[in-house]
Design a protein around this motif. Structure first.
Motif, PDB file in Angstrom:
ATOM      1  N   GLU A   1     -18.604  51.517 -11.605  1.00 47.63           N
ATOM      2  CA  GLU A   1     -19.927  50.901 -11.641  1.00 47.63           C
ATOM      3  C   GLU A   1     -19.757  49.527 -12.275  1.00 47.63           C
ATOM      4  O   GLU A   1     -19.311  49.420 -13.422  1.00 47.63           O
ATOM      5  CB  GLU A   1     -20.902  51.736 -12.468  1.00 47.63           C
ATOM      6  N   VAL A   2     -20.088  48.489 -11.546  1.00 49.09           N
ATOM      7  CA  VAL A   2     -19.872  47.126 -12.018  1.00 49.09           C
ATOM      8  C   VAL A   2     -21.197  46.534 -12.479  1.00 49.09           C
ATOM      9  O   VAL A   2     -22.182  46.512 -11.738  1.00 49.09           O
ATOM     10  CB  VAL A   2     -19.267  46.234 -10.906  1.00 49.09           C
ATOM     11  N   THR A   3     -21.211  46.062 -13.722  1.00 49.66           N
ATOM     12  CA  THR A   3     -22.397  45.415 -14.301  1.00 49.66           C
ATOM     13  C   THR A   3     -22.048  43.982 -14.665  1.00 49.66           C
ATOM     14  O   THR A   3     -21.013  43.728 -15.296  1.00 49.66           O
ATOM     15  CB  THR A   3     -22.884  46.158 -15.562  1.00 49.66           C
ATOM     16  N   VAL A   4     -22.901  43.040 -14.250  1.00 47.60           N
ATOM     17  CA  VAL A   4     -22.698  41.623 -14.534  1.00 47.60           C
ATOM     18  C   VAL A   4     -23.828  41.130 -15.432  1.00 47.60           C
ATOM     19  O   VAL A   4     -25.003  41.355 -15.130  1.00 47.60           O
ATOM     20  CB  VAL A   4     -22.671  40.791 -13.234  1.00 47.60           C
ATOM     21  N   VAL A   5     -23.481  40.467 -16.527  1.00 47.03           N
ATOM     22  CA  VAL A   5     -24.476  39.945 -17.461  1.00 47.03           C
ATOM     23  C   VAL A   5     -24.369  38.425 -17.517  1.00 47.03           C
ATOM     24  O   VAL A   5     -23.277  37.884 -17.755  1.00 47.03           O
ATOM     25  CB  VAL A   5     -24.288  40.517 -18.881  1.00 47.03           C
ATOM     26  N   ASP A   6     -25.483  37.746 -17.287  1.00 50.73           N
ATOM     27  CA  ASP A   6     -25.512  36.287 -17.392  1.00 50.73           C
ATOM     28  C   ASP A   6     -26.954  35.856 -17.641  1.00 50.73           C
ATOM     29  O   ASP A   6     -27.881  36.442 -17.079  1.00 50.73           O
ATOM     30  CB  ASP A   6     -24.989  35.638 -16.109  1.00 50.73           C
ATOM     31  N   PRO A   7     -27.161  34.836 -18.480  1.00 49.09           N
ATOM     32  CA  PRO A   7     -28.534  34.381 -18.732  1.00 49.09           C
ATOM     33  C   PRO A   7     -29.169  33.683 -17.538  1.00 49.09           C
ATOM     34  O   PRO A   7     -30.390  33.595 -17.448  1.00 49.09           O
ATOM     35  CB  PRO A   7     -28.382  33.415 -19.916  1.00 49.09           C
ATOM     36  N   GLN A   8     -28.347  33.184 -16.604  1.00 41.67           N
ATOM     37  CA  GLN A   8     -28.864  32.511 -15.421  1.00 41.67           C
ATOM     38  C   GLN A   8     -28.867  33.471 -14.236  1.00 41.67           C
ATOM     39  O   GLN A   8     -27.975  34.320 -14.115  1.00 41.67           O
ATOM     40  CB  GLN A   8     -28.007  31.291 -15.072  1.00 41.67           C
ATOM     41  N   PRO A   9     -29.836  33.344 -13.321  1.00 37.66           N
ATOM     42  CA  PRO A   9     -29.863  34.230 -12.154  1.00 37.66           C
ATOM     43  C   PRO A   9     -28.928  33.783 -11.046  1.00 37.66           C
ATOM     44  O   PRO A   9     -28.973  34.305  -9.939  1.00 37.66           O
ATOM     45  CB  PRO A   9     -31.328  34.140 -11.699  1.00 37.66           C
TER      46      PRO A   9
END
Length: 450
Positions: A32-40
């Protein structure tokens, strides 16, 4: 066996490419891959100069995360700290309380931020050039200054408005400067009040050469070409102060400027200071050639990976055993692919493979139909270098959707003139409304509510 939880911190070159590849390499039962970034979105930074100059739409220089990462879980927020001992990252959403996100593997790729110096006035007067917002702001600001200069009768205001200072002679600074000068040169046909010789572009560089990435000969060629275009290049010179827009240089010169752009280098993201991962004295995460994080003794930190601007990755193609891969998009994109393949291998019980890539060279755009390049030792200049620059970056920007949109922008530019209108209200969209809205005293609104 439960699916492995893979957390990717940052959706820049490394984060997006790694997420795309992992989502294709591993099925949902494996990971399960989760990506976190403040920009969309992911910003393709090599296209920032062309976005600022109006050669391509700013929307086409970014890749929307949720659209392209359909098989990944995207979190819009900021990773504030990483506790790898517990395999937990603390994520601050856009709104609301922070939350913990557990993982089995983490890809630390927050990238870099502008490396600034304690220069008086820099924080208040200058703008960086690392985000699409900064590129749009710079474009609007430069065009707005042309309107100011064309309208005012005050000579001091006019000189200040027409002075544009770029600090830093690397890729970002030279390409941004060259594209903006090219845009202004084209825009002046609509400003008969402004003679070309009144517009002043200044490049300030502390070293004694510019564009070191393309080698000394092509760097010298670039300096000559920019000087021929009327650009004032100050080598071996530092910005000492810019309080209230008064630019003071180490060579003793001083003048006023409304536009100051800071592009003098980058440093690893400060978020890394809030992790328990091993780092170099410069602040980068220490890695093996396999892109696995290692401690000071060379032991692998299980489940931790890194690449790109924030990572210290050994360069196996160099004769110097201490050499590291340069913080360039060329390495970041290729490291992301190798990193994703290595994580997939480890998840499936196989051994990771070393990252090895010999830097093939560099290309730089210097405005429409102008460029400089050094590829496989071959030096190219002018129109061929410009074509190589565009061709290379068109091939590297992620997704077919973005490639087509950029190509359409460039094709339209061949038959239509570039737009040179400032949209200054983008930066203060409520200002016009606030001016006409009726202010209501707080006690009146409370009394009416009662």
């Amino acid at each position: 066996m439960a699916a492995k939880r893979i957390l990717i911190v940052g959706a820049g070159h490394v984060g997006l490419y790694a997420a795309l590849r992992l989502s294709k390499k591993l099925n949902l039962h494996e990971a399960e891959v989760t990506v976190v970034d403040p920009q969309p979105h992911m910003t393709y930074q090599p296209f920032l100069p062309e976005s600022a100059a109006g050669n391509i739409s700013p929307r086409h220089a970014v890749v929307p995360l949720r659209r392209e990462l359909e098989r990944c879980h995207v979190l819009s927020g900021t990773v504030t700290s990483i506790e790898h001992a517990r395999k937990v990252a603390i994520v601050q959403p856009i709104i609301g309380p922070a939350r913990e996100v557990a993982y089995d593997h983490i890809v630390v790729a927050p990238g870099s931020v502008s490396r600034t110096l304690p220069i008086p006035g820099l924080r208040e007067q200058a703008v960086g050039f690392k985000t699409i917002g900064e590129a749009v702001f710079l474009r609007n600001s430069v065009l707005d200054r042309l309107d100011v200069a064309a309208t005012t009768d005050d000579e001091a205001t006019r000189r200040r408005a027409l002075a544009f200072v770029f600090v830093g002679g690397g890729y970002a600074g030279v390409e941004a400067l060259a594209e903006m000068e090219d845009m202004v040169r084209g825009a002046l046909r609509y400003y008969p009040e402004i003679p070309r010789d009144e517009v002043r572009f200044v490049l300030v560089e502390a070293a004694n050469r510019i564009l070191p990435e393309v080698g000394p000969e092509m760097g010298a060629y670039t300096a000559v070409e920019l000087t021929r275009r009327g650009i004032d290049i100050r080598l071996g010179t530092r910005l000492e102060s810019c309080v209230d827009g008064l630019v003071k240089l180490s060579d003793g010169d001083a003048f006023e400027a409304d536009t100051i752009v800071w592009t003098a280098g980058v440093k690893p993201h400060p978020m890394l200071e809030q992790t328990d991962l091993p780092r170099t004295p410069r602040g980068a995460v220490t890695c093996k050639p396999t892109l696995q994080v290692v401690d000071a003794d060379g032991n692998v930190v299980e489940g931790a990976w890194s690449a790109g601007d924030c990572a210290a990755v050994p360069d196996l193609t160099s004769s110097d055993p201490a050499a590291l891969c340069s913080p360039s998009a060329q390495h970041a994109v290729r490291q992301a692919s190798r990193l994703a393949d290595n994580i997939a291998a480890v998840v499936r019980g196989r051994e990771p493979v070393d990252y090895r890539h010999k830097h093939v060279g560099s290309v730089a755009g210097l405005g429409l139909y102008k460029g400089a390049a050094r590829v496989y030792g071959i030096k190219v200049r002018g129109l061929p270098a410009w074509f190589m620059h565009r061709t290379y970056h068109l091939s590297r920007i992620p997704t077919l959707n973005r490639k087509i949109r950029v190509l359409v922008d460039w094709t339209l530019q061949l038959v239509l003139r570039r737009e040179v209108v400032a949209l200054g209200s983008l930066h203060e969209p409520r200002e016009a409304f606030v001016e006409v809205a009726q202010p209501i005293p707080l006690f009146d609104s409370k009394r009416k509510a009662a």
